[in-house]
Write a protein that holds these residues in place. Sequence first.
Motif, mmCIF file in Angstrom:
data_model
loop_
_atom_site.group_PDB
_atom_site.id
_atom_site.type_symbol
_atom_site.label_atom_id
_atom_site.label_comp_id
_atom_site.label_asym_id
_atom_site.label_seq_id
_atom_site.Cartn_x
_atom_site.Cartn_y
_atom_site.Cartn_z
ATOM 1 N N LYS A 169 -52.440 -38.718 107.948
ATOM 2 C CA LYS A 169 -53.050 -37.992 107.135
ATOM 3 C C LYS A 169 -53.053 -36.603 107.851
ATOM 4 O O LYS A 169 -53.509 -36.346 108.992
ATOM 5 C CB LYS A 169 -54.518 -38.332 107.107
ATOM 6 C CG LYS A 169 -54.669 -39.584 106.609
ATOM 7 C CD LYS A 169 -54.644 -39.695 105.093
ATOM 8 C CE LYS A 169 -55.080 -40.931 104.232
ATOM 9 N NZ LYS A 169 -55.097 -40.791 102.847
ATOM 10 N N ILE A 170 -52.152 -35.694 107.347
ATOM 11 C CA ILE A 170 -51.510 -34.651 108.061
ATOM 12 C C ILE A 170 -52.172 -33.259 107.712
ATOM 13 O O ILE A 170 -52.254 -32.954 106.251
ATOM 14 C CB ILE A 170 -49.825 -34.530 108.015
ATOM 15 C CG1 ILE A 170 -49.465 -35.873 108.661
ATOM 16 C CG2 ILE A 170 -49.395 -33.187 108.882
ATOM 17 C CD1 ILE A 170 -47.860 -35.800 108.563
ATOM 18 N N GLU A 224 -61.680 -26.716 109.732
ATOM 19 C CA GLU A 224 -63.032 -27.024 109.189
ATOM 20 C C GLU A 224 -62.866 -27.122 107.690
ATOM 21 O O GLU A 224 -63.478 -28.272 106.998
ATOM 22 C CB GLU A 224 -64.097 -25.788 109.436
ATOM 23 C CG GLU A 224 -64.641 -25.813 110.871
ATOM 24 C CD GLU A 224 -65.349 -24.572 111.299
ATOM 25 O OE1 GLU A 224 -65.978 -24.663 112.416
ATOM 26 O OE2 GLU A 224 -65.341 -23.601 110.451
ATOM 27 N N ASN A 225 -62.217 -26.467 107.129
ATOM 28 C CA ASN A 225 -61.854 -26.563 105.799
ATOM 29 C C ASN A 225 -60.963 -27.952 105.184
ATOM 30 O O ASN A 225 -61.351 -28.568 104.430
ATOM 31 C CB ASN A 225 -61.140 -25.308 105.000
ATOM 32 C CG ASN A 225 -61.950 -24.200 105.172
ATOM 33 O OD1 ASN A 225 -63.124 -24.015 105.133
ATOM 34 N ND2 ASN A 225 -61.236 -22.975 105.117
ATOM 35 N N CYS A 226 -60.213 -28.070 106.244
ATOM 36 C CA CYS A 226 -59.377 -29.324 106.047
ATOM 37 C C CYS A 226 -60.148 -30.720 106.308
ATOM 38 O O CYS A 226 -59.927 -31.588 105.358
ATOM 39 C CB CYS A 226 -58.207 -29.384 106.812
ATOM 40 S SG CYS A 226 -56.871 -28.207 106.446
ATOM 41 N N LEU A 227 -61.112 -30.539 107.019
ATOM 42 C CA LEU A 227 -61.971 -31.769 107.315
ATOM 43 C C LEU A 227 -62.914 -31.867 106.167
ATOM 44 O O LEU A 227 -63.240 -33.215 105.904
ATOM 45 C CB LEU A 227 -62.665 -31.469 108.645
ATOM 46 C CG LEU A 227 -61.938 -31.667 109.859
ATOM 47 C CD1 LEU A 227 -62.391 -31.414 111.111
ATOM 48 C CD2 LEU A 227 -61.473 -33.187 109.915
ATOM 49 N N ASP A 279 -60.433 -37.841 107.197
ATOM 50 C CA ASP A 279 -59.720 -38.896 107.979
ATOM 51 C C ASP A 279 -58.432 -38.445 108.484
ATOM 52 O O ASP A 279 -57.556 -39.172 108.759
ATOM 53 C CB ASP A 279 -59.420 -40.268 107.074
ATOM 54 C CG ASP A 279 -58.808 -39.728 105.561
ATOM 55 O OD1 ASP A 279 -58.997 -38.728 105.392
ATOM 56 O OD2 ASP A 279 -58.316 -40.738 105.068
ATOM 57 N N ILE A 280 -58.471 -36.912 108.562
ATOM 58 C CA ILE A 280 -57.001 -36.398 109.217
ATOM 59 C C ILE A 280 -56.740 -36.737 110.477
ATOM 60 O O ILE A 280 -57.851 -36.997 111.429
ATOM 61 C CB ILE A 280 -57.197 -34.886 109.143
ATOM 62 C CG1 ILE A 280 -56.868 -34.403 107.582
ATOM 63 C CG2 ILE A 280 -56.134 -34.275 109.905
ATOM 64 C CD1 ILE A 280 -57.502 -32.596 107.506
ATOM 65 N N ASP A 284 -59.353 -38.657 118.374
ATOM 66 C CA ASP A 284 -58.593 -39.859 117.865
ATOM 67 C C ASP A 284 -57.754 -39.033 116.716
ATOM 68 O O ASP A 284 -57.180 -39.434 115.741
ATOM 69 C CB ASP A 284 -59.329 -40.482 116.888
ATOM 70 C CG ASP A 284 -60.367 -39.905 116.115
ATOM 71 O OD1 ASP A 284 -60.633 -38.585 116.028
ATOM 72 O OD2 ASP A 284 -61.031 -40.558 115.370
ATOM 73 N N THR A 285 -57.291 -37.491 117.063
ATOM 74 C CA THR A 285 -56.468 -36.573 116.222
ATOM 75 C C THR A 285 -55.431 -36.319 117.223
ATOM 76 O O THR A 285 -55.693 -35.440 118.174
ATOM 77 C CB THR A 285 -57.321 -35.764 115.507
ATOM 78 O OG1 THR A 285 -58.560 -36.041 114.687
ATOM 79 C CG2 THR A 285 -56.326 -34.724 114.519
#
Length: 345
Positions: free
Chosen positions: A176-177, A227-230, A235-236, A262-263
């Motif tokens: 999940k990129i 923050e926006n992506c999360l 689950d990125i 975990d990222t």
Amino acid sequence: MPAARVRARRTARATTRRTAACAASAALLLAGLTACGEGAQAGDDGGPVKVGLITKTDTNPFFVKMKEGAKKSAEKHDVELSTAAGKFDGDNEGQVTAVENMVAAGVDGIMITPNDSEAIVPALEQARDKGVLVLALDSPTEPKTATDALYATDNHKAGELIGEYAKARMKGKKAKIAMLDLAPGVAVGTLRHDGFLKGYGIKDSDPSVVCSQHTQGDRSKGQTAMENCLQKAPDINVVYTINEPVALGAYKALKSKGRAEDTLIVSVDGGCTGVEAVKSGKIAATSQQYPLVMAEQGVEAVVQHVEKDTDLKGYYDTGVNLITDDAVQGQAAKDSTFGLDRCWG
């Protein structure tokens, strides 16, 4: 370069520098003195080689190191160096003004890291029409033929290296990129972005790319983008960043959500802060480039062109290395100790 074009360039360059010399010493006329005229000698007729360096900004450590390289090479070759920069990353107008000022001052060559690879082209074409050698550093113009040559990292390769690395580290796990890019219309950002995708073996349309944001290469904007992506995709698990300031902004956002461990974060540049982040584990890997080398070679190229009519054309690769302390089998890499010996900032 054809002999006729070399002669034309010499004539245009000498005329430009005589005009600049006249303007600079016009006040002497009040004393009845003639400082320049048809028989004035300047530049190609014995004066020092004049080189201008125009960077995207003068605050980014990458460009600070580039300026250091230009000064070092200028001192070595007894070159008269002038420098300028955009007020911010993306400031094309400021760079256009800098080009015009340097041409008026009679420089033999201009080295530039373009803020806008297309919008800067008319100013560079005007400079070349007046006999000035124009070299792009780090980022090509669009079209590339708007400059005489490019001295740069292979930014596409830099992206490929971290894309291949991220793919290998995921070991077949579903990705999940998040793509934290630079800005629209900036060639270096596009090259790194496309390189990462190629290295990972996917395209923009691939469903594994769950979020894309522009950051202008800024740390705080990188944090906001993450923050926006999360919010969009909690689950990125892989984060591509245009540079290490953005990577560290992303790390802060991930840490605040308990997701840092975990990222996987990968980046490009190789600045000292970025390599330290690799060493500490905040960034898994980065592709290191060498701005000091770009500027050193650029100054040397202008000197050789002016003094020996050396032909300059196309692309000159200034090198890139994958930096990580957790190398994967089958991919060449250097560790953080190597990176810290060659970093900047």
